[in-house]
Structures are given as structure tokens and as C-alpha cells.
Design a protein around this motif. Structure first.
Motif, PDB file in Angstrom:
ATOM      1  N   UNK A 154       0.997  -1.362   0.085  1.00  0.00           N
ATOM      2  CA  UNK A 154      -0.235  -0.102  -0.067  1.00  0.00           C
ATOM      3  C   UNK A 154       0.754   1.193  -0.075  1.00  0.00           C
ATOM      4  N   UNK A 155       0.853   1.685   1.474  1.00  0.00           N
ATOM      5  CA  UNK A 155       1.787   3.182   1.211  1.00  0.00           C
ATOM      6  C   UNK A 155       3.154   2.706   1.229  1.00  0.00           C
ATOM      7  N   UNK A 156       3.864   2.078   2.327  1.00  0.00           N
ATOM      8  CA  UNK A 156       4.712   1.333   2.607  1.00  0.00           C
ATOM      9  C   UNK A 156       5.525   0.264   2.136  1.00  0.00           C
ATOM     10  N   UNK A 157       6.757   0.268   1.962  1.00  0.00           N
ATOM     11  CA  UNK A 157       7.390  -0.789   1.882  1.00  0.00           C
ATOM     12  C   UNK A 157       7.361  -2.117   2.477  1.00  0.00           C
ATOM     13  N   UNK A 158       7.411  -3.243   2.211  1.00  0.00           N
ATOM     14  CA  UNK A 158       7.283  -4.346   3.432  1.00  0.00           C
ATOM     15  C   UNK A 158       8.339  -4.064   4.497  1.00  0.00           C
ATOM     16  N   UNK A 159       8.577  -4.896   5.309  1.00  0.00           N
ATOM     17  CA  UNK A 159       9.427  -5.145   6.328  1.00  0.00           C
ATOM     18  C   UNK A 159      10.680  -5.268   5.824  1.00  0.00           C
ATOM     19  N   UNK A 160      10.614  -6.016   4.687  1.00  0.00           N
ATOM     20  CA  UNK A 160      11.760  -6.498   4.290  1.00  0.00           C
ATOM     21  C   UNK A 160      12.780  -5.257   3.484  1.00  0.00           C
ATOM     22  N   UNK A 161      12.328  -4.616   2.722  1.00  0.00           N
ATOM     23  CA  UNK A 161      12.828  -3.688   2.270  1.00  0.00           C
ATOM     24  C   UNK A 161      13.135  -2.463   2.782  1.00  0.00           C
ATOM     25  N   UNK A 162      12.260  -2.349   4.184  1.00  0.00           N
ATOM     26  CA  UNK A 162      12.456  -1.246   4.867  1.00  0.00           C
ATOM     27  C   UNK A 162      13.886  -1.550   5.460  1.00  0.00           C
ATOM     28  N   UNK A 163      14.293  -2.355   5.849  1.00  0.00           N
ATOM     29  CA  UNK A 163      15.514  -3.337   6.524  1.00  0.00           C
ATOM     30  C   UNK A 163      17.078  -3.521   5.587  1.00  0.00           C
TER      31      UNK A 163
ATOM     32  N   UNK B 144      21.660  -9.639  14.325  1.00  0.00           N
ATOM     33  CA  UNK B 144      21.670  -9.627  12.992  1.00  0.00           C
ATOM     34  C   UNK B 144      20.544 -10.317  12.858  1.00  0.00           C
ATOM     35  N   UNK B 145      19.714 -10.700  11.969  1.00  0.00           N
ATOM     36  CA  UNK B 145      18.545 -11.166  11.443  1.00  0.00           C
ATOM     37  C   UNK B 145      18.782 -11.235  10.081  1.00  0.00           C
ATOM     38  N   UNK B 146      18.378 -12.982   8.936  1.00  0.00           N
ATOM     39  CA  UNK B 146      18.599 -13.426   8.171  1.00  0.00           C
ATOM     40  C   UNK B 146      17.021 -12.710   7.393  1.00  0.00           C
TER      41      UNK B 146
ATOM     42  N   UNK C 224      13.149 -12.759   8.520  1.00  0.00           N
ATOM     43  CA  UNK C 224      12.299 -11.344   8.774  1.00  0.00           C
ATOM     44  C   UNK C 224      11.451 -11.072   7.937  1.00  0.00           C
ATOM     45  N   UNK C 225      11.421 -12.571   7.022  1.00  0.00           N
ATOM     46  CA  UNK C 225      10.380 -12.573   6.335  1.00  0.00           C
ATOM     47  C   UNK C 225       9.392 -13.436   6.758  1.00  0.00           C
ATOM     48  N   UNK C 226       9.406 -14.830   7.375  1.00  0.00           N
ATOM     49  CA  UNK C 226       8.983 -15.455   8.611  1.00  0.00           C
ATOM     50  C   UNK C 226       8.655 -15.400   9.480  1.00  0.00           C
ATOM     51  N   UNK C 227       9.303 -14.534  10.670  1.00  0.00           N
ATOM     52  CA  UNK C 227       9.183 -14.261  12.088  1.00  0.00           C
ATOM     53  C   UNK C 227       9.764 -12.847  12.164  1.00  0.00           C
ATOM     54  N   UNK C 228       8.995 -12.333  11.755  1.00  0.00           N
ATOM     55  CA  UNK C 228       8.855 -11.081  12.117  1.00  0.00           C
ATOM     56  C   UNK C 228       8.705 -10.709  13.585  1.00  0.00           C
ATOM     57  N   UNK C 229       8.030 -11.066  14.027  1.00  0.00           N
ATOM     58  CA  UNK C 229       7.381 -11.457  15.555  1.00  0.00           C
ATOM     59  C   UNK C 229       8.261 -11.695  16.081  1.00  0.00           C
ATOM     60  N   UNK C 230       9.075 -12.592  16.120  1.00  0.00           N
ATOM     61  CA  UNK C 230      10.005 -13.023  16.763  1.00  0.00           C
ATOM     62  C   UNK C 230      11.794 -12.190  16.621  1.00  0.00           C
ATOM     63  N   UNK C 231      11.752 -11.648  15.596  1.00  0.00           N
ATOM     64  CA  UNK C 231      12.045 -10.386  15.054  1.00  0.00           C
ATOM     65  C   UNK C 231      12.219  -8.951  16.082  1.00  0.00           C
ATOM     66  N   UNK C 232      10.796  -8.975  16.229  1.00  0.00           N
ATOM     67  CA  UNK C 232      10.654  -7.504  17.328  1.00  0.00           C
ATOM     68  C   UNK C 232      10.569  -7.907  18.206  1.00  0.00           C
ATOM     69  N   UNK C 233      10.144  -9.326  19.426  1.00  0.00           N
ATOM     70  CA  UNK C 233      10.740 -10.127  19.989  1.00  0.00           C
ATOM     71  C   UNK C 233      11.736  -9.535  20.648  1.00  0.00           C
ATOM     72  N   UNK C 234      12.705 -10.463  20.437  1.00  0.00           N
ATOM     73  CA  UNK C 234      14.203  -9.921  20.787  1.00  0.00           C
ATOM     74  C   UNK C 234      15.179  -8.055  20.575  1.00  0.00           C
ATOM     75  N   UNK C 235      14.220  -7.580  19.391  1.00  0.00           N
ATOM     76  CA  UNK C 235      15.013  -6.364  19.822  1.00  0.00           C
ATOM     77  C   UNK C 235      14.424  -5.710  20.749  1.00  0.00           C
TER      78      UNK C 235
END
Length: 218
Positions: free
Chosen positions: A138-147, A194-196, A200-211
């Protein structure tokens, strides 16, 4: 039009926006069966926003998203990352990061859709001339492209004073160089996460929890 007709038209327009991630061109509404004058009337009634001529947005889209569309692109980099809930540097709000197509033209000032500008003239906007890995959401890039930056390898995000978050691209990952880089920053007192690409694509919730966990330990 009778009230019931407007209710149906409103519902149809909101359905179009939902299907396109919150923003859509006029053509999408026409394809859904609405007439141009109906789309204009729906906007005048406050059901939608019009960030740019020929573009309409759901009123729930944050101002950063509508401003990015007004410029002629979509929200990107740290601006998009923040919208996905990724912690970003506290001063990131000072610049609006917008991804535009490499051949983009007719750029507009982020605050005025009638003000045509050249690249770099809007001091509040950082343009990213990049081909995206994923379709914009929509109005933003995917989280992958954001990172991930334009070279598709990594982007560093410094959160607070000591937390360094890095995202590795799928194609240009070099484990040995990354290990040297991480050791260097740890030697300076930084905590490195460091995240692969796959994580990022398949476990974004886990990535955010680690941060969030790392931040709580600082």
C-alpha cells in the motif's frame, strides 16, 4: 443519490482501499464499478483522503503514508520500519524516507500536492531511487525492503546508544566479513543483533521480540 446508495458507494470505495493496502489510484475505483464523480463526492464527504491528484487514501493511513504518496512514492527505510513497529533511532522522524521508481518524475512537495519539486528540493524528504525486492504494501515498503538497503546486503539501525540491529540480504551475505564487523562493533561496546532475510520474512514477530528484549536489558 439516496442515503442507501451512498452507503453502498462508501462501502465499495473502502473495499477498494482495503484491497490495495490503504491507497489506490482512481482507476481501481472505476474498475470496481464507481464513477469518477462518485469517487470525488466520496472524497468531499470525508470518507477518503486525496493525497495526490488521481490517488485516494483511507483516512486511517498515518500522515507519513499520505505524505509519501503525495511525493510520488511509498514510505521507505526507517520511516517504513517505524510504521511496522521496528525500533528506529529517536531522531528518524526528522526526515521522511520515500522510495520512488528509478524513472520517477512529477515529484511533489510532501506537504503540498500542487507544488512540483525536483529531487532534493524538499528538505524534509530523503528519496530512495531503488528497485524493491517486494511489492509495496500500500503506502509503505514491505518490512524486508524497509530493513534492506539498495545494495541488498545490510542496513544498520542504531537503537538508543548501544543496540545495533543488522539485516542480512539473501544474495550478498558474507559470514566471515559479518563476523569481523560484529566483533569490531562489540569491541566498541555495542550490542549487535543480526537477522537473516528469511527470519525477517517468516518470523517478524520473533525479530521484534528479540529487539525489545535487548532494549530492556540495556
Amino acid at each position: 443519490m439516496q442515503k442507501s446508495d451512498w452507503t453502498r458507494a462508501d462501502s465499495l470505495a473502502l473495499g477498494v482501499l482495503a484491497a490495495h493496502g490503504g491507497v489506490a489510484k482512481l482507476a481501481a475505483f472505476i474498475d470496481a464499478g464507481l464513477k469518477p464523480h462518485q469517487v470525488a463526492a466520496i472524497f468531499r464527504r470525508g470518507v477518503t483522503h486525496r493525497p495526490r491528484n488521481g490517488w485516494f487514501a483511507d483516512v486511517s493511513v498515518p500522515w507519513q503514508g499520505t505524505h509519501a504518496v503525495r511525493v510520488g512514492g511509498v514510505l521507505a527505510c526507517t520511516s517504513a520500519a517505524a510504521s511496522w513497529g521496528v525500533p528506529v533511532p529517536p531522531d528518524s522522524w526528522r526526515r521522511l524516507h520515500v522510495a520512488v521508481a528509478p524513472n520517477a518524475s512529477r515529484l511533489r512537495h510532501n506537504r503540498d500536492k500542487t507544488w512540483e519539486v525536483k529531487a532534493g528540493e524538499d528538505a524534509e524528504v530523503e528519496l530512495h531511487w531503488a528497485n524493491l525486492l517486494d511489492r509495496p504494501q500500500g503506502w509503505r515498503t514491505s518490512v524486508v525492503d524497509a530493513l534492506l538497503p539498495d545494495d541488498r546486503r545490510f542496513v544498520d539501525i542504531l537503537v538508543g546508544d548501544r543496540l545495533l540491529v543488522e539485516a542480512d540480504g539473501e544474495e550478498f551475505h558474507d559470514a566471515e566479513k559479518d563476523a569481523i564487523r560484529d566483533a569490531f562493533f562489540r569491541g566498541l561496546g555495542y550490542i549487535v543483533l543480526r537477522f537473516s532475510y528469511e527470519r525477517i520474512v517468516h518470523d517478524l514477530e520473533g525479530v521484534l521480540d528479540e529487539i525489545a528484549t535487548a532494549l530492556a536489558m540495556l
